[in-house]
Design an enzyme around this catalytic site. Structure first.
Site, mmCIF file in Angstrom:
data_model
loop_
_atom_site.group_PDB
_atom_site.id
_atom_site.type_symbol
_atom_site.label_atom_id
_atom_site.label_comp_id
_atom_site.label_asym_id
_atom_site.label_seq_id
_atom_site.Cartn_x
_atom_site.Cartn_y
_atom_site.Cartn_z
ATOM 1 C CB THR A 159 4.141 1.355 -3.862
ATOM 2 O OG1 THR A 159 3.062 0.500 -4.245
ATOM 3 C CG2 THR A 159 4.837 0.774 -2.646
ATOM 4 N N GLY A 160 1.963 3.774 -5.091
ATOM 5 C CA GLY A 160 1.588 4.554 -6.271
ATOM 6 C C GLY A 160 1.027 3.737 -7.409
ATOM 7 C CE LYS A 161 -1.162 -1.424 -5.201
ATOM 8 N NZ LYS A 161 -0.484 -0.880 -4.013
ATOM 9 C CB THR A 162 -4.345 4.356 -7.854
ATOM 10 O OG1 THR A 162 -4.794 3.233 -7.100
ATOM 11 C CG2 THR A 162 -5.533 5.016 -8.527
ATOM 12 N N PRO A 198 0.834 -1.214 0.000
ATOM 13 C CG PRO A 198 -0.736 -1.558 1.678
ATOM 14 C CD PRO A 198 0.569 -2.073 1.171
ATOM 15 C CD GLU A 244 14.394 3.026 24.645
ATOM 16 O OE1 GLU A 244 14.994 2.734 23.592
ATOM 17 O OE2 GLU A 244 13.269 2.567 24.928
#
Length: 631
Positions: free
Chosen positions: A223-226, A221, A442
């Site tokens: 990554t710029g597929k659309t 989700p 830490e």
């Protein structure tokens, strides 16, 4: 390591922003509500009560005759069935009255004798019926017609449920091109062939070549597929049909299949064009996964999609593109040759890709001269395009909040911490004991990351609370992008995760609940080493992980299926997992136990400053080592 109980929430996919804006407006217009019906019934009641009902006093005719002689009646209206007028009460107040009319020849004489004004009345009953009944039903019909229009499109017919809800973009409406897409050079090269075919199809037809019918964009989700699919349509200058997989299926049987047919029919008319189905896994999930509903509506819709993809010819110029982040659950029939036979991976960008994506998103953002996008890209491993867009936006908001005229590296650093670890909780007050535990915890993480050879260097240590429940965090940044890990690297990572808990044991002699997230992650690594990677000496080169996991989505729970091994083997697996974790714990205890003075020194500095940068930590370690050598 970030000491958090939950993973930070990712930002919204900025690459889907253009589509989201249009969808938001469309959802508002299609929001079904019963408010219209309530208003219609209220209006009908109001019309009847206001026009045809009034508060009157009903009196018998005999009493009416007596009141005439007493002079308390005035302004009569005599109808064929009723008599109404004004009645003067004993206290002098006046009210309307109503009585039934009877055959009384002396009525007119009595009225004239007592000087009472009266008049006749004729009522148009047809007009009254129209106003009281026909008008409200007409209002209800108009409201129903409006709802049908909003639910199904322009025509007011229930049959419009079967019409495609795809958004159609014309040739000149999509302004997105490949210049707006960065960090996915390999995917763009693969799609260049599709663009060339849509522009000049004869070039391929003369050689007898056939373009793939379906192209599946696969990737995590954000990554710029659309955006990539829209860029193809923008480059080719062809119509673009966009739908989501969930837009096909409705509660009515047969609606999804009808919408698929209508979508392909419209596409044939607009050819050459591109059909884009986003979130294909919502529609194309493998059939038979739910034995209780093997003939449900979703499967019928999928069958129609498979049939349509077989039935059309690519010579018409219709290209089908789809996007998903769950390719492992798609039906095999969708992925065979002749359907979605070309798969293009849109993966997380590397350091160069992240820098290119940042250059796209900083357009319009005023940057200070000291901002180095290469440094920002190096400090954001694993970020996708949506995360980087959110990072730039958060930096700009922070600069505006501080009253600056440009965005500097300080804002980018703070935005990176905010995206990774969450919002800084400056007002959260911890008592002294808890603060000491967090500081040593830490510090244990940080020192183990610095002592071991294969671990990533420490970038920052902080004991400032962040996010929902992170009381502190240790941030490590890789020096380069990595795609494989050796057994030594995994064991060193286990040591870093256990460093905080062991540091608490060494200093305080007891442990706290703050390390439960570290222990969970350490156990997951050890379990994967034994069950998946074959890194157990006792069990050998054997894998026991058979269930199909999501490729690009990290789920917090494990959906394990039936075990393919015996209970004795399961016990051996558990023993190996415990042994790997225990070996890492002993190694950490040996290293930190011999550096107790350094552990106290760094933790004391952390308590004073609350935040230590990586260079300062390494300087503290170097000075401490030099001091011991001098002695």
């Amino acid at each position: 390591m970030p000491r958090k109980r939950k993973e930070p929430q990712k930002s919204k996919n900025i690459f889907l922003e253009l589509k989201d804006k249009t969808k938001l407006k469309d959802k508002k217009t299609k929001n079904f509500t019963f408010l219209y019906f309530i208003l219609a019934f209220v209006a009908m009641i109001a019309i009847n009560s206001y026009l045809f009902k009034s508060e009157v006093k009903n009196i018998p005719y005999s009493e009416f005759k007596e009141l005439i002689t007493k002079g308390k009646i005035s302004d009569l209206i005599i109808d064929t069935d009723t008599i109404q007028g004004t009645l003067t009460l004993d206290d002098g107040k006046k009210t309307k009255f109503l009585t039934s009319r009877v055959e009384d020849p002396d009525l007119v004489k009595d009225l004239q004798k007592n000087n009472i004004k009266f008049a006749g009345y004729y009522e148009n009953k047809i007009f009254k019926a129209i106003i009281s009944w026909v008008l409200p039903f007409a209002i209800i019909f108009l409201i129903w017609n409006l709802l049908m229009r909003r639910m199904g499109g322009a025509p007011s017919s229930v049959l419009n449920f079967g019409k495609s809800r795809g958004k159609i973009y014309g040739e000149d409406e999509i302004k997105i091109t490949f210049q707006d897409v960065a960090g996915v050079d390999e995917a763009k090269e693969e799609l260049q062939e599709i663009i060339e075919y849509l522009r000049t199809p004869q070039k391929f037809m003369t050689l007898g070549g056939k373009i793939p019918k379906g192209i599946l964009l696969v990737g995590p989700p954000g990554t710029g597929k659309t955006l990539l699919a829209k860029a193809v349509a923008g480059e080719a200058k062809v119509p673009f049909f966009s739908m989501s997989g969930s837009d096909f299926v409705e509660m009515f049987v047969g609606v999804g299949a009808s919408r698929v047919r209508d979508l392909f029919a419209q596409a044939q008319e607009k050819a050459p064009c591109i059909i884009f189905i986003d979130e294909l896994d919502a529609l194309g999930k493998a059939r038979g996964m739910n034995p209780m509903s093997s003939h449900d509506e979703r499967e019928q819709t999928l069958n129609q999609l498979l049939s349509e993809m077989d039935g059309f010819d690519t010579k018409a110029g219709v290209i089908i593109m789809a996007a998903t982040n769950r390719p492992e659950i798609l039906d095999p029939a969708l992925l065979r040759a002749g359907r979605f036979d070309r798969h293009i991976l849109v993966d997380r960008p590397d350091i160069k890709g992240r820098e290119e994506i940042l250059k796209v998103h900083i357009k319009g953002v005023k940057l200070a001269e000291e901002v180095d996008l290469k440094v920002v890209a190096a400090r954001t491993p694993g970020f996708v395009g949506a995360d980087l867009a959110n990072l730039v936006n958060e930096s700009a908001l922070l600069a505006a909040r501080k009253g600056k005229t440009s965005v500097g590296m300080e804002e980018f650093e703070e935005a990176i911490d905010r995206v990774i670890a969450g919002l800084e909780k400056k007002t959260r007050v911890m008592n002294k004991k808890e603060k000491e535990i967090v500081a040593f915890h830490e510090t244990g993480h940080a020192l183990m990351a610095e002592f071991l050879e294969t671990t990533d260097p420490v970038h920052k240590i902080s004991i400032i609370p962040r996010g929902i429940s992170a009381l502190g965090y240790t941030l490590q940044l890789p020096t380069e992008d990595r795609y494989l890990m050796t057994e030594k690297e995994l064991r060193d990572r286990l040591c870093v995760l256990l460093g905080g808990r062991v540091a608490e044991e060494i200093i305080f002699g007891e442990v706290s609940t703050g390390a439960h997230n570290d222990l969970g992650r350490a156990t997951d690594i050890a379990r994967s080493m034994v069950k998946e990677y074959g890194m157990s000496k006792k069990l050998g080169y054997v894998t026991f992980e058979r269930e199909r996991k999501p490729l690009f989505i990290e789920l917090g729970t494990s959906f394990s299926g039936v075990k393919d091994y015996s209970e004795e083997t399961a016990r051996e697996i558990d023993d190996e997992i415990k042994m790997i974790v225990e070996e890492a714990r002993e190694k950490v205890r040996t290293l930190l136990g011999g550096k107790k003075a350094l552990l106290e020194k760094v933790a004391t500095t952390l308590l004073e400053k609350e935040t230590i940068e990586g260079e300062e930590l390494r300087e503290l370690i170097s000075n401490h080592s030099a001091g011991h050598e001098t002695k």
